[in-house]
Structure formats: structure tokens, C-alpha cells
Motif scaffolding. Sequence first.
Motif, PDB file in Angstrom:
ATOM      1  N   GLY A 151      23.194  -7.320 -61.233  1.00 34.66           N
ATOM      2  CA  GLY A 151      22.576  -6.095 -60.477  1.00 34.66           C
ATOM      3  C   GLY A 151      23.420  -5.930 -59.100  1.00 34.66           C
ATOM      4  N   SER A 152      24.259  -6.605 -58.672  1.00 33.93           N
ATOM      5  CA  SER A 152      25.172  -6.057 -57.514  1.00 33.93           C
ATOM      6  C   SER A 152      26.213  -5.133 -58.003  1.00 33.93           C
ATOM      7  N   HIS A 153      26.492  -5.366 -59.388  1.00 35.81           N
ATOM      8  CA  HIS A 153      27.601  -4.467 -59.904  1.00 35.81           C
ATOM      9  C   HIS A 153      26.794  -3.094 -60.218  1.00 35.81           C
ATOM     10  N   LEU A 154      25.736  -3.152 -60.821  1.00 39.04           N
ATOM     11  CA  LEU A 154      25.107  -1.872 -61.159  1.00 39.04           C
ATOM     12  C   LEU A 154      24.719  -1.132 -60.065  1.00 39.04           C
ATOM     13  N   ILE A 155      24.007  -1.740 -58.931  1.00 38.23           N
ATOM     14  CA  ILE A 155      23.654  -1.117 -57.758  1.00 38.23           C
ATOM     15  C   ILE A 155      24.831  -0.218 -57.179  1.00 38.23           C
ATOM     16  N   ASP A 156      26.065  -1.303 -56.907  1.00 40.07           N
ATOM     17  CA  ASP A 156      26.920  -0.719 -56.387  1.00 40.07           C
ATOM     18  C   ASP A 156      27.562   0.455 -57.026  1.00 40.07           C
ATOM     19  N   GLN A 157      27.704   0.531 -58.426  1.00 43.75           N
ATOM     20  CA  GLN A 157      28.262   1.752 -59.020  1.00 43.75           C
ATOM     21  C   GLN A 157      27.291   2.853 -58.760  1.00 43.75           C
ATOM     22  N   ALA A 158      25.937   2.636 -58.890  1.00 44.43           N
ATOM     23  CA  ALA A 158      25.077   3.747 -58.525  1.00 44.43           C
ATOM     24  C   ALA A 158      25.230   4.485 -57.336  1.00 44.43           C
ATOM     25  N   LEU A 159      25.178   3.323 -56.380  1.00 42.09           N
ATOM     26  CA  LEU A 159      25.425   3.956 -54.705  1.00 42.09           C
ATOM     27  C   LEU A 159      26.611   4.735 -54.792  1.00 42.09           C
ATOM     28  N   THR A 160      27.797   4.328 -55.444  1.00 45.55           N
ATOM     29  CA  THR A 160      29.110   4.905 -55.241  1.00 45.55           C
ATOM     30  C   THR A 160      28.953   6.127 -55.928  1.00 45.55           C
ATOM     31  N   LEU A 161      28.533   6.614 -56.998  1.00 44.34           N
ATOM     32  CA  LEU A 161      28.320   7.769 -57.651  1.00 44.34           C
ATOM     33  C   LEU A 161      27.540   8.627 -56.755  1.00 44.34           C
ATOM     34  N   PHE A 162      26.190   8.242 -56.581  1.00 44.03           N
ATOM     35  CA  PHE A 162      25.172   9.098 -56.308  1.00 44.03           C
ATOM     36  C   PHE A 162      24.668   8.953 -54.747  1.00 44.03           C
ATOM     37  N   GLY A 163      25.473   8.030 -53.882  1.00 41.70           N
ATOM     38  CA  GLY A 163      24.977   8.223 -52.699  1.00 41.70           C
ATOM     39  C   GLY A 163      23.785   7.164 -52.331  1.00 41.70           C
ATOM     40  N   PRO A 164      23.282   6.992 -51.229  1.00 40.13           N
ATOM     41  CA  PRO A 164      22.423   6.092 -50.581  1.00 40.13           C
ATOM     42  C   PRO A 164      20.885   6.251 -51.376  1.00 40.13           C
ATOM     43  N   ALA A 165      20.196   5.440 -51.570  1.00 41.79           N
ATOM     44  CA  ALA A 165      18.906   5.562 -52.194  1.00 41.79           C
ATOM     45  C   ALA A 165      17.795   5.529 -51.168  1.00 41.79           C
ATOM     46  N   ARG A 166      16.678   6.453 -51.413  1.00 41.49           N
ATOM     47  CA  ARG A 166      15.582   6.410 -50.506  1.00 41.49           C
ATOM     48  C   ARG A 166      14.288   5.686 -51.156  1.00 41.49           C
ATOM     49  N   GLU A 167      14.364   5.628 -52.313  1.00 44.05           N
ATOM     50  CA  GLU A 167      13.102   4.825 -52.859  1.00 44.05           C
ATOM     51  C   GLU A 167      13.631   3.855 -53.930  1.00 44.05           C
ATOM     52  N   VAL A 168      12.875   2.552 -53.999  1.00 44.08           N
ATOM     53  CA  VAL A 168      13.398   1.558 -54.775  1.00 44.08           C
ATOM     54  C   VAL A 168      12.092   0.918 -55.714  1.00 44.08           C
ATOM     55  N   THR A 212      15.542   5.964 -56.578  1.00 34.24           N
ATOM     56  CA  THR A 212      15.363   7.634 -56.275  1.00 34.24           C
ATOM     57  C   THR A 212      16.533   7.659 -54.944  1.00 34.24           C
ATOM     58  N   HIS A 213      17.539   8.481 -55.347  1.00 34.89           N
ATOM     59  CA  HIS A 213      18.930   8.804 -54.261  1.00 34.89           C
ATOM     60  C   HIS A 213      18.508   9.858 -53.585  1.00 34.89           C
ATOM     61  N   VAL A 214      18.888   9.708 -52.237  1.00 35.55           N
ATOM     62  CA  VAL A 214      18.634  10.928 -51.167  1.00 35.55           C
ATOM     63  C   VAL A 214      19.311  12.430 -52.084  1.00 35.55           C
ATOM     64  N   SER A 215      20.103  12.080 -52.796  1.00 30.96           N
ATOM     65  CA  SER A 215      20.788  13.444 -53.663  1.00 30.96           C
ATOM     66  C   SER A 215      19.592  13.947 -54.546  1.00 30.96           C
ATOM     67  N   GLY A 216      18.652  13.064 -55.149  1.00 28.73           N
ATOM     68  CA  GLY A 216      18.046  13.831 -55.969  1.00 28.73           C
ATOM     69  C   GLY A 216      18.102  13.010 -57.457  1.00 28.73           C
ATOM     70  N   VAL A 217      19.234  12.352 -57.564  1.00 29.72           N
ATOM     71  CA  VAL A 217      19.242  11.432 -58.745  1.00 29.72           C
ATOM     72  C   VAL A 217      18.856  10.433 -58.907  1.00 29.72           C
ATOM     73  N   ARG A 218      18.187  10.231 -60.255  1.00 29.96           N
ATOM     74  CA  ARG A 218      17.437   8.862 -60.259  1.00 29.96           C
ATOM     75  C   ARG A 218      18.354   8.081 -61.288  1.00 29.96           C
ATOM     76  N   SER A 219      18.442   6.643 -60.607  1.00 34.32           N
ATOM     77  CA  SER A 219      19.229   5.640 -61.267  1.00 34.32           C
ATOM     78  C   SER A 219      18.257   4.721 -61.797  1.00 34.32           C
TER      79      SER A 219
END
Length: 355
Positions: A186-203, A225-232
Motif C-alpha cells: 500500500g505504501s507504493h500504491l498510495i505514493d504513486q496515486a499522490l504523485t500523479l494526482f496530488g493530495p487526498a481529501r477523503e479516504v 478522493t483527491h483535491v483535484s477531483g480524481v478518484r483513486s
Amino acid sequence: MSEAAAPRIAVIGYGTAGRVFHAPLIHATPDLELAGIVTANAERAAEIGQRYPDVTVVGDVATLLARADEFDAVVVASPNGLHAEHARAAIEAGLAVVVDKPLAASAHDADALIAAARDRGVALTVFQNRRWDADFLTLRSLIDADRLGRVRRFESRFERWRPEPKPGWKRNAAPDAAGGILFDLGSHLIDQALTLFGPAREVYAELDPGYADSGVDDDSFVALTHVSGVRSHLWMSSVAPDLGPRFRVLGDRAGFVKFGLDPQEDRLREGAVPTGADWGAEAEDAWGRLGAGEAVEMVPSMAGSYPAFYREFAAALRGDAPLPVDPADAVANLRVIEAARHASAERRVVGLSGR
């Protein structure tokens, strides 16, 4: 360390992280010297003597740090629950530090390490090697080139099929041990998601055991749910008998689907030296597909490059480049992990500040 001398690197731990990843990558980096390894295991010490005959082997961290003037940086590749302790000891000894992910077992401890490194005036970074996977580099280039349009959903998976649990410290359920698959894959998956789409606002998360009497999560799902609106949507599992796509990314103009894992880890496990023009290259049958409807094309994978992490680290030690991974990114990662654990336990969506 003189300006002409290659920085001397010591690795704490010679389990999977130290033996498969860090020692070979450092040894293959011309601008670094693999100078020391900590292991108390006699068989591993003998292997090091065969593979790296010029490297000093010591049995414990205290012995290594008593000789801190012989080194310029330390890599912390010990079990997760010891990362903060070992990193802090190296920082206090005045050494630059690379910590294998996760940086610590909590965001609080990670923040404290960053403050300690800043106060001591030493470099601190985190080994998030999956930023240099072939598939991730390829996807990032497609997004940067606007080949998908506005990304709506990012699906990412690290799945394995292990009918029986693999014993070891990752199965330690103690809160400060950082065991379980969320801290691991999960540390890898989360890092990749945040790197691509910015900070998360909901988990939101579902963290489940996969084995009888398991005290840790083995089969987990995290939705951001990222601040950018993307859902990972992120899946991680040791008990998946049928593996889903590594990536499925849906934009408003095209989607990208990719199966299979980057080949670098398998090659390192086989003992391959991470050099050469073909290092990190993927076979054509492993390429991903891009398109919409019936208009689909295969996308050649960019070459993966785990060695790039240590090339960038060497440049940062010389003052020629920033660190390869900002440790603040690791704190954001840990805040998502902590929110995911709360979300799963409380069966609710957990809000983050989005910072």
C-alpha cells in the motif's frame, strides 16, 4: 568526504530490502561506494563476503554508528518498526539517511525525523522505488502529454497469489510494527496515486485478513478522493488467485490498461547487475494499451530505472540536485495509511486536510 571521493554508504539490514534492492543498486552506482552492511546473520554475512568482498560487515547498528566517521550516509533497510529508531540514530551521528518505505510507523514519528534531520543539517529521503517502474513512468508520460484527457478514475493493483502466509516480521500485528499489506504494498500504491494526482481529501478503506488467525491485513482496498477531483481505487492482496490489471486509468478521452509488474525486482532477485542499456526494458507483450472504444493502440513501455534513485541521491549529496523523494511526501503517505485504518475500523469515509 572530499569533493573527489565517492560518498561511502552503509546499509542497515540485509533481508529482502537490503540484499535485493539497496546493496546491488548502490554497488552499481559509480558515484557511490557501498562501504558497510549491518547484519547479525552469519549466513548473510558470508554471502556479503562473497558478493561484496571490500564491504565492512558489522553485527549491529551501535557498532556501525560508533564508526560513523567511516561513512557519509546510511540506508535504513531494517524491519518497518525499526525505521524511525535507526534513522534517528544515524541522523544524530551526522549521517545522511535513506529510509526504505515507510519512513516510520506513524506520521508523527515521520515528522519528528524530518525535524531532526533539518536541525542536524543532514539529508533525509525515502526509497519509493516504484516511482521508477516502467509502467508508472509510461503512465505519467501519457498524462503529462494529455493523451487521456481529464483523468476521472485511477485504478491500481499490487496482487499476489500466496495460498499460505509468508512468515516474518510483516505479520506482526503490533501497532508500532507497521506490519500488514497496507504498510507494505500500500505504501507504493498510495505514493504513486499522490504523485500523479496530488493530495487526498477523503479516504475509504476495507482492510481484511486473508489467512486463518491472521492478525494483519492481507487483502485490502483503499479509495481516495483527491483535491483535484480524481478518484483513486487501490487494491493490494496476497490472496488473489486471479490477478487484475496493474493499472486501469480512465480519462474523458481515453483509457490506459496495463497488466503485469515491472521486471526490475525479479531481475534483482535473480542476481542481475542493474546496469546496461536494456536494464528496466519491458517485452512488447507486456506493453499497455491506450484508447477508447475500438480505437486502441499498444504503447511501448518506457524503461524502468531503479538505479535512477541512487544516481539522484548521489547528485543531491554533491549539492547538484534535490533529493529523489521529498520526505514530506512520505508523511502525506502515512496520513493516508492512518486514515485508511480508521476508515476500515469505523466503516466510514475519513476526511483529510488536503495539504
